[in-house]
Write a protein that holds these residues in place. Structure first.
Motif, PDB file in Angstrom:
ATOM      1  N   ASN A 178      25.988  50.547  36.908  1.00 12.74           N
ATOM      2  CA  ASN A 178      25.892  50.846  38.345  1.00 12.74           C
ATOM      3  C   ASN A 178      24.642  50.212  38.924  1.00 12.74           C
ATOM      4  O   ASN A 178      23.568  50.317  38.342  1.00 12.74           O
ATOM      5  CB  ASN A 178      25.783  52.358  38.568  1.00 12.74           C
ATOM      6  N   GLY A 179      24.801  49.550  40.074  1.00 16.06           N
ATOM      7  CA  GLY A 179      23.641  48.988  40.757  1.00 16.06           C
ATOM      8  C   GLY A 179      23.157  47.662  40.195  1.00 16.06           C
ATOM      9  O   GLY A 179      22.127  47.137  40.620  1.00 16.06           O
ATOM     10  N   ALA A 180      23.910  47.085  39.245  1.00 19.58           N
ATOM     11  CA  ALA A 180      23.458  45.828  38.612  1.00 19.58           C
ATOM     12  C   ALA A 180      23.544  44.634  39.558  1.00 19.58           C
ATOM     13  O   ALA A 180      22.880  43.621  39.338  1.00 19.58           O
ATOM     14  CB  ALA A 180      24.286  45.566  37.355  1.00 19.58           C
ATOM     15  N   GLY A 181      24.394  44.739  40.578  1.00 20.71           N
ATOM     16  CA  GLY A 181      24.497  43.648  41.548  1.00 20.71           C
ATOM     17  C   GLY A 181      25.854  42.963  41.594  1.00 20.71           C
ATOM     18  O   GLY A 181      26.021  41.924  42.244  1.00 20.71           O
ATOM     19  N   LYS A 182      26.857  43.565  40.969  1.00 18.68           N
ATOM     20  CA  LYS A 182      28.174  42.934  40.892  1.00 18.68           C
ATOM     21  C   LYS A 182      28.833  42.836  42.274  1.00 18.68           C
ATOM     22  O   LYS A 182      29.299  41.773  42.678  1.00 18.68           O
ATOM     23  CB  LYS A 182      29.082  43.728  39.934  1.00 18.68           C
ATOM     24  N   THR A 183      28.870  43.979  42.988  1.00 18.05           N
ATOM     25  CA  THR A 183      29.539  43.981  44.299  1.00 18.05           C
ATOM     26  C   THR A 183      28.825  43.043  45.271  1.00 18.05           C
ATOM     27  O   THR A 183      29.473  42.307  46.033  1.00 18.05           O
ATOM     28  CB  THR A 183      29.574  45.428  44.859  1.00 18.05           C
ATOM     29  N   THR A 184      27.505  43.041  45.235  1.00 17.71           N
ATOM     30  CA  THR A 184      26.749  42.153  46.128  1.00 17.71           C
ATOM     31  C   THR A 184      27.087  40.691  45.824  1.00 17.71           C
ATOM     32  O   THR A 184      27.271  39.881  46.741  1.00 17.71           O
ATOM     33  CB  THR A 184      25.232  42.416  45.964  1.00 17.71           C
ATOM     34  N   THR A 185      27.201  40.370  44.539  1.00 10.99           N
ATOM     35  CA  THR A 185      27.583  38.993  44.157  1.00 10.99           C
ATOM     36  C   THR A 185      28.957  38.650  44.716  1.00 10.99           C
ATOM     37  O   THR A 185      29.154  37.584  45.313  1.00 10.99           O
ATOM     38  CB  THR A 185      27.602  38.863  42.610  1.00 10.99           C
TER      39      THR A 185
END
Ligand code: ATP
Length: 231
Positions: free
Chosen positions: A37-44
């Motif tokens: 969670n929060g690793a940056g997948k959705t933002t990427t």
């Protein structure tokens, strides 16, 4: 049609959601993006589809800069599900297909094919809100692929699904790959990417800590270290 992320960074105020991420996703491949969670997948993913602009770096698709206008070639299944609960499955898909320039007859034909494949042929006139979570997810998946995109982005497609529906969706992902579509999907779970992907990237705190072929990564890091964490 290669997808290239060229040193992309995204900051939100003090938070750096994605930091200096470079990746190349070859045409026709299934690429896995792993991370907690929060690793940056959705933002990427939002930067890939043009919903967010990178603070630094660029996304290239087929050699040119990716723009929101060019994203008609993309199918996107967002993490937060975006169906219209009061619409029937048919109306939902006709609406979305029309937005992508499809003819109604073609939309209905595609939809019938997908409903049969998902073993729910009689769902055409069901309201979305009447369907189970797993069946809503199938409709969301069909919404992402109805226009036969060249690139398909799936944000946590298996999250919260029972094993039978996970298998059905995995098979659907493989079927879409056979049509030549490049696919990028995110997951918290290694076993999902293991079965589907040739290459993976592991994000941690917005940074790519590992990327490469699944075989290479397993050899270099060992299976134990590749466990992210359970959903
Ligand atoms: P999850 O699996 O929980 O969806 P994720 O890997 O998709 O996580 P992101 O949603 O990309 O991660 O979030 C990465 C970081 O950026 C998190 O710290 C998040 O709080 C932050 N973030 C994302 N979007 C915004 C925003 N619009 N404004 C501020 N911070 C944001």
């Amino acid at each position: 049609m290669t997808l290239t992320l060229d040193h992309i960074t995204k900051t939100f105020g003090e938070t750096t959601a994605v930091r200096d991420l470079s990746l190349e996703i070859p045409e026709g491949e299934i690429f896995g993006m792993l991370g907690a969670n929060g690793a940056g997948k959705t933002t990427t993913f939002r930067m890939i589809i043009g919903l967010l602009e990178a603070t630094e770096g660029e996304v290239y698709w087929n050699g040119g800069r990716m723009t929101y206008a060019g994203s008609g070639m993309i199918g996107y299944l967002p993490e937060e599900r975006g169906l219209y609960p009061k619409l029937t499955v048919r109306d939902q898909l006709v609406y979305l297909g029309r937005l992508r320039g499809m003819k109604k007859a073609d939309i209905v034909k595609q939809l019938e094919g997908w409903l049969a494949r998902f073993q729910v042929p009689d769902y055409m006139d069901q309201k979305v809100e009447e369907l189970s979570k797993g069946n809503q997810q199938k409709i969301q998946f069909i919404s992402a692929v109805i226009h036969q995109p060249k690139l398909l982005i799936l944000d946590e497609p298996f999250s919260g699904l029972d094993p039978v529906n996970v298998e059905l969706l995995k098979q659907a992902v493989l079927d879409v790959k056979k049509m030549g579509t490049s696919i990028v999907f995110s997951s918290h779970r290694m076993e999902h990417v293991e079965e589907l992907c040739e290459h993976v990237c592991i994000l941690q705190h917005g940074q790519p800590i590992v990327h490469g072929s699944l075989k290479e990564i397993k050899r270099s890091y060992g299976r134990k270290n590749l466990r992210i964490h359970a959903d």
